[in-house]
Design an enzyme around this catalytic site. Structure first.
Site, short mmCIF file in Angstrom:
data_model
loop_
_atom_site.label_atom_id
_atom_site.label_comp_id
_atom_site.label_asym_id
_atom_site.label_seq_id
_atom_site.Cartn_x
_atom_site.Cartn_y
_atom_site.Cartn_z
N ASP A 233 6.49 6.97 -5.81
CA ASP A 233 5.71 8.20 -6.23
C ASP A 233 4.91 8.20 -7.51
O ASP A 233 3.79 8.68 -7.39
CB ASP A 233 6.89 9.26 -6.49
CG ASP A 233 7.76 9.79 -5.27
OD1 ASP A 233 7.47 9.26 -4.13
OD2 ASP A 233 8.81 10.22 -5.38
N ARG B 227 17.01 12.79 -19.08
CA ARG B 227 15.61 13.36 -18.89
C ARG B 227 15.00 13.64 -20.16
O ARG B 227 13.74 13.53 -20.68
CB ARG B 227 15.64 14.69 -17.79
CG ARG B 227 15.84 13.98 -16.46
CD ARG B 227 14.87 12.96 -15.97
NE ARG B 227 14.99 12.47 -14.60
CZ ARG B 227 15.39 11.22 -14.38
NH1 ARG B 227 15.62 10.36 -15.29
NH2 ARG B 227 15.46 10.70 -13.02
N SER C 15 17.66 7.70 -2.31
CA SER C 15 17.02 7.87 -3.58
C SER C 15 17.67 7.64 -4.69
O SER C 15 18.94 8.36 -4.59
CB SER C 15 16.40 9.42 -3.66
OG SER C 15 15.70 9.75 -5.07
N ASP D 108 14.86 18.01 -12.05
CA ASP D 108 14.17 17.08 -13.18
C ASP D 108 12.96 17.66 -13.42
O ASP D 108 12.69 17.59 -14.87
CB ASP D 108 14.15 15.52 -12.65
CG ASP D 108 15.23 14.90 -12.54
OD1 ASP D 108 16.42 15.37 -13.18
OD2 ASP D 108 15.18 13.88 -11.95
#
Length: 485
Positions: A99, A180, A261, A209
């Site tokens: 990504d 995060r 993932s 996220d």
């Protein structure tokens, strides 16, 4: 000349205008008749031309017109495509995965900006950091910035959540949720250092996220623009992203056969996707990476002692360690015994349910130790209120509100209420289980002379009769009313 003719057949070839070096004349002006297709842009090609990383003076070119037309045709769509916006420089949260690798050329193509890739080392493993600079620059980034945030992550984010007892929906120890904000905070810092006017991330529009990153950006620098490609581009999934990467000659570390993932840091490893998308499916045995199958764990238990000061772990087996070092060692120990595997269906912030499997070996051990020590140091009312506040604390962290005034205020409460949670806890690790075998504290509220069945000097058992009558009086009055007494 031969090189240019050979390269002109490659659809990915980029032709860039460069300023002439001092002292060189623009003798190539007369040669611009070779480029009628450029129209008003012909003046941009005065000076030198950089082709595939090499610089050639344009006045020395005498190549045939068809070769140049082939080069220009390959870039026609890119050069004429209108920009979505104009940004100067963007700091991209970069992992080197599929990504974020395709986001680099996409940002340049759609916003006409420089891209500074940023990678935070939060304990995801040295293998995930290898070769990142080469990958980033091959994708079109002008720079890669890497910062080691492991100690900050554990000290300032993980341990406060641990002290608070924050657990989301009964199981989740908030591994991704805590990472995060520390990454996003560092991105804001890097944006200031490199003079960027925007930040970007590779989070999808379906996940949590995106909220965690952007709320941190809002809180720490509301002047930064935020670009979230997954909410803008035409790429619909991993298949499309792979095709885009191939089209733009972007090296990516995955193929169409990739299945899970994953997100890893020093606190945990998460798994999503593939067969896990059906909650009825049992995870495959070879999916796990931080822990062995409990069935394959050692047949002998291991005892460890965790030292705690004011609700924060400080030592392992009476040896003081830094937060990150302590957690790392416990990950190894816990993983060896198959500890910390969680399989859950959770409610995402954006409204949908999702199924994930988490490995948190060291975190599971530490959570058990801190919680158990509180059984000695907290009175009933304090413990009950702390547990209620911990639910809200976990909800705020999960929702990305780390820098929210309420989360910060709750943290002050947690710091105060656990001021006396100091001592040590002994645990037994065996085939996936963590059992507490002993706990001690200089601030223990447990009194053997009161609790013992053998002693009655302080606690007179006969006093219980009057207490029960008063405590149960409301229930007794209601029953009398119902019976007409």
């Amino acid at each position: 000349m031969a090189q240019l003719q050979a390269l002109s057949s490659c659809s990915s070839l980029k032709l860039f205008a460069c300023q002439p070096r001092p002292g060189l004349s623009n003798r190539g002006d007369k040669k611009l008749s070779l480029f009628p297709e450029l129209g008003g842009k012909a003046s941009e090609f005065r000076g030198n031309v950089k082709i595939a990383g090499s610089t050639t003076k344009i006045h020395a070119l005498s190549c045939n017109r068809k070769s140049i037309q082939a080069v220009l045709a390959s870039d026609k769509e890119t050069e004429t495509k209108p920009l979505r916006g104009k940004l100067n420089k963007v700091v991209l949260a970069y992992s080197g995965g599929l990504d974020t690798s395709v986001i680099v050329p996409w940002l340049r193509e759609n916003y006409g900006c420089e891209v500074v890739c940023f990678t935070a080392d939060v304990g995801q493993g040295i293998k995930e950091l290898e070769g990142l600079e080469a990958k980033a620059k091959a994708s079109g980034a002008c720079q890669l910035v890497v910062k080691d945030l492991q100690e900050e992550f554990v000290r300032d984010y993980v341990f406060p959540c641990l002290r608070a007892g924050a657990v989301y929906e009964r199981k989740y120890l908030l591994g991704t949720s805590m990472a995060r904000p520390v990454i996003a905070k560092a991105m804001v810092d890097v944006a200031r250092e490199v003079g960027a006017d925007a930040v970007s991330h590779g989070c999808t529009g379906k996940g949590n996220d995106q909220v965690r990153f952007e709320l941190t950006f809002f809180a720490l620098n509301p002047e930064l623009s935020v670009v979230a490609p997954w909410r803008e581009w035409d790429i619909q999934g991993r298949e499309d992203a792979i095709e885009y990467a191939k089209k733009h000659n972007v090296p990516v570390p995955v193929t169409k056969k990739s299945i899970y993932s994953r997100d890893r840091n020093l606190w945990h490893l998460s798994h999503e996707g593939d067969i896990l998308e059906d909650p009825a499916n049992e995870p495959k045995k070879d999916m796990y990476m931080m822990s062995v199958d409990p069935e394959d764990a050692p047949n002998q238990p291991e005892y460890i002692e965790i030292g705690i000061v004011s609700g924060l772990p400080v030592s392992l087996n009476r040896k003081e360690l830094s937060p990150a070092s302590l957690l790392s060692k416990l990950n190894d120990i816990g993983g060896k015994h198959g500890i910390g595997r969680i399989d859950m269906v959770e409610n995402r912030l954006v409204g949908m349910k999702s199924r994930g499997v988490y490995e948190t070996p060291g975190g599971t051990i530490l959570s058990a130790a801190v919680r158990e020590l509180e059984s000695l140091t907290l009175d009933r009312e304090s413990m009950q209120f702390k547990d209620m506040a911990a639910l809200k604390y976990a909800e705020l962290v999960y929702a990305g509100r780390w820098f929210d005034p309420l989360r910060e205020s709750l943290d002050k409460f947690m710091e105060e209420i656990t001021a006396t949670t100091t001592g040590s806890v002994t645990l037994k690790l065996y085939k996936g289980s963590v059992s507490v075998t002993g706990r001690t504290s200089p601030y223990s509220l447990y009194r053997e002379d009161i609790s013992s069945f053998e002693s009655g000097n302080i606690y007179n058992q006969a006093d219980a009769a009057g207490f029960i009558k008063l405590y149960g009086l409301p229930m007794k009055v209601r029953a009398m009313l119902e019976k007409g007494l």
